[in-house]
Design a protein around this motif. Structure first.
Motif, PDB file in Angstrom:
ATOM      1  N   SER A  73       0.861  -1.191   0.000  1.00  0.00           N
ATOM      2  CA  SER A  73       0.000   0.000   0.000  1.00  0.00           C
ATOM      3  C   SER A  73       0.892   1.233   0.000  1.00  0.00           C
ATOM      4  N   GLY A  74       0.298   2.380  -0.206  1.00  0.00           N
ATOM      5  CA  GLY A  74       1.063   3.631  -0.145  1.00  0.00           C
ATOM      6  C   GLY A  74       1.675   3.820   1.232  1.00  0.00           C
ATOM      7  N   LEU A  75       0.918   3.477   2.269  1.00  0.00           N
ATOM      8  CA  LEU A  75       1.456   3.650   3.619  1.00  0.00           C
ATOM      9  C   LEU A  75       2.547   2.642   3.935  1.00  0.00           C
ATOM     10  N   TYR A  98      -1.367  14.145   3.815  1.00  0.00           N
ATOM     11  CA  TYR A  98      -2.370  13.078   3.825  1.00  0.00           C
ATOM     12  C   TYR A  98      -2.518  12.579   5.274  1.00  0.00           C
ATOM     13  N   ASP A 170       5.990  12.780  -1.833  1.00  0.00           N
ATOM     14  CA  ASP A 170       4.797  11.974  -2.111  1.00  0.00           C
ATOM     15  C   ASP A 170       4.165  12.554  -3.378  1.00  0.00           C
ATOM     16  N   PHE A 173      -0.693  12.741  -5.800  1.00  0.00           N
ATOM     17  CA  PHE A 173      -1.710  13.630  -6.387  1.00  0.00           C
ATOM     18  C   PHE A 173      -1.374  14.014  -7.826  1.00  0.00           C
ATOM     19  N   SER A 192       1.120   6.371  -3.647  1.00  0.00           N
ATOM     20  CA  SER A 192       0.028   5.462  -3.392  1.00  0.00           C
ATOM     21  C   SER A 192      -0.489   5.116  -4.781  1.00  0.00           C
ATOM     22  N   THR A 194      -2.597   3.124  -5.437  1.00  0.00           N
ATOM     23  CA  THR A 194      -4.044   2.939  -5.284  1.00  0.00           C
ATOM     24  C   THR A 194      -4.808   4.006  -6.079  1.00  0.00           C
ATOM     25  N   LYS A 195      -4.183   5.164  -6.266  1.00  0.00           N
ATOM     26  CA  LYS A 195      -4.882   6.319  -6.828  1.00  0.00           C
ATOM     27  C   LYS A 195      -4.680   6.383  -8.349  1.00  0.00           C
ATOM     28  N   VAL A 204      -5.118  -1.750  -4.014  1.00  0.00           N
ATOM     29  CA  VAL A 204      -4.377  -0.955  -3.032  1.00  0.00           C
ATOM     30  C   VAL A 204      -2.904  -1.324  -3.192  1.00  0.00           C
ATOM     31  N   LEU A 325      -9.322   8.600  -4.335  1.00  0.00           N
ATOM     32  CA  LEU A 325      -9.255   9.530  -5.464  1.00  0.00           C
ATOM     33  C   LEU A 325      -8.519   8.868  -6.614  1.00  0.00           C
TER      34      LEU A 325
END
Ligand SMILES: *Cc1c(COP(=O)(O)O)cnc(C)c1O
Length: 379
Positions: A73-75, A98, A170, A173, A192, A194-195, A204, A325
């Motif tokens: 995951s991003g985290l 975030y 990061d 976005f 991430s 995921t986006k 994810v 997003l």
């Protein structure tokens, strides 16, 4: 090779055993050796997996790095980057991060002796003023969530180089289509996936990209030692997602511009946050370091209260009420009660997160339909 070509071809080659054009999903935990220690480069799937390798090479190529390192995951990617540091080290971070990043910093890594100093970085001169002998990393996010603030990556990189600290960005976005932090002097890019990279709200996933051999070695060591690796199916989905990143992002940007301008002229809307407006405080920096302004937009209502926001949030049909997003479908969210609910109201308002603030992840539907949806909801 230009980005559009890299997105489709980098890191992938037809499968040598069958000719399959799509990278196979190597759903296996181990690889047979012909003699002890004699293998084809794959021993055990936490350490190496061919599907993951293809994605890692593709990510390195599209961020103009040398190595991509993938996580569950991003985290998990953020977690791995923080493990480069030692107790007592200090991270200088953007004060507008975030929420999950803020949580792992303060609730997890502070317990292990790392220190975090959150400051406003919209004026890059403020970064240098806060560097101490303990500072080992600068962590920035740009554009930020949900206020779409812009931080000057090149200026931050100059401070990082001068102070001999790592600059991590990061880039979730913006995505590599709009911005390549490594080209601007950053040491580490975090995503991430995921986006926008995945792009279809079906996976994810996280990634770290670097352009330095020593850092890459450390990141692979942490990936293998701590084990927060993604499964091959998820790697396949991200690989498939990035093949259309450029076409999707182009439409996200077009729709974002149309909707930002529509909202700005609406009688019930107060402020609109989007870096594409020439009067955005850091519009010039955004223009210099990004190739477009993306599809993330936030706005407040003149009737600035939660009830008025709720009315809008519950009456859109195409914009679905959800966190996350970057997918092809449009989403609408309310930071005060959703993504940023854990921040006390007073602090939230002080940071500009008004009660009526609404965040849009503008998808790639037809802009006319999206506008009609907002018009109905605002009316
Ligand atoms: C979603 C997000 C993350 C966390 O990524 P996950 O894949 O949800 O773990 C980190 N940074 C930003 C900017 C995000 O939007």
């Amino acid at each position: 090779m230009k980005l559009g070509t890299k997105l489709i071809h980098a890191g992938v080659a037809p499968d040598p055993s069958t000719g399959a054009i799509m990278t196979p999903i190597f759903q296996t935990s181990t690889f047979v050796q012909s003699a002890p220690g004699e293998h084809k480069g794959y021993e055990y799937a936490r350490t190496q997996n061919p599907t993951r390798d293809a994605l890692q090479n593709a990510l390195a190529a599209i961020e103009n790095g040398t190595h991509g390192i993938c996580f569950g995951s991003g985290l998990a990617a953020t977690d791995a980057v923080l493990k480069l540091l030692n107790p007592g080290d200090e991270v200088l971070a953007t004060n507008d991060l975030y929420g999950g990043t803020y949580r792992i910093f303060t609730k997890v890594f502070e317990r292990y002796g790392l220190k975090f100093n959150f400051i406003n970085m919209q004026d890059a001169r403020n970064i240098e003023a806060h560097i101490t002998p303990q500072t080992k990393m600068i962590w920035i996010e740009t554009p930020t969530n949900p206020l779409l603030n812009i931080i000057d990556i090149q200026a931050a990189a100059q401070v990082a180089r001068k102070s001999e600290v790592i600059l991590a960005v990061d880039n979730t976005f913006a995505s590599p289509y709009l911005q390549n932090p490594l080209d601007l002097g950053a040491d580490i890019v975090v995503h991430s996936a995921t986006k926008y990279l995945g792009g279809h709200s079906d996976v994810v996933h996280g990634a770290v990209i670097v352009k330095n051999e020593a850092l890459a070695k450390q990141m692979y060591f942490i990936q293998n030692s701590c084990g927060a690796v993604p499964g091959p199916q998820d790697c396949f989905l991200v690989l498939r997602g990035i093949k259309t990143l450029h076409v999707r992002m182009q439409r996200h940007c077009e729709n974002g511009a149309v909707i930002a301008n529509y909202l700005r002229n609406h009688s019930k809307v107060d402020k609109v946050y989007w870096a594409g407006f020439p009067d955005h405080v850091n519009h010039d920096i955004a223009k210099a370091q990004m190739r477009g302004f993306g599809g993330m937009i936030s706005f407040t209502l003149k009737d600035d209260n939660v009830e008025a926001a709720n009315k809008v949030l519950s009456s859109t049909h195409l914009f679905s009420l959800a966190e996350s997003l970057g997918g092809v479908e449009s989403l609408i969210g309310h930071p005060a009660t959703m993504t940023h609910a854990s921040i006390p109201r007073e602090e939230r308002i002080k940071n500009g997160l008004a009660d009526s603030l609404i965040r849009l992840s503008v998808g790639i539907e037809d802009a006319d339909d999206l506008i009609a949806d907002l018009q109905r909801a605002l009316g």
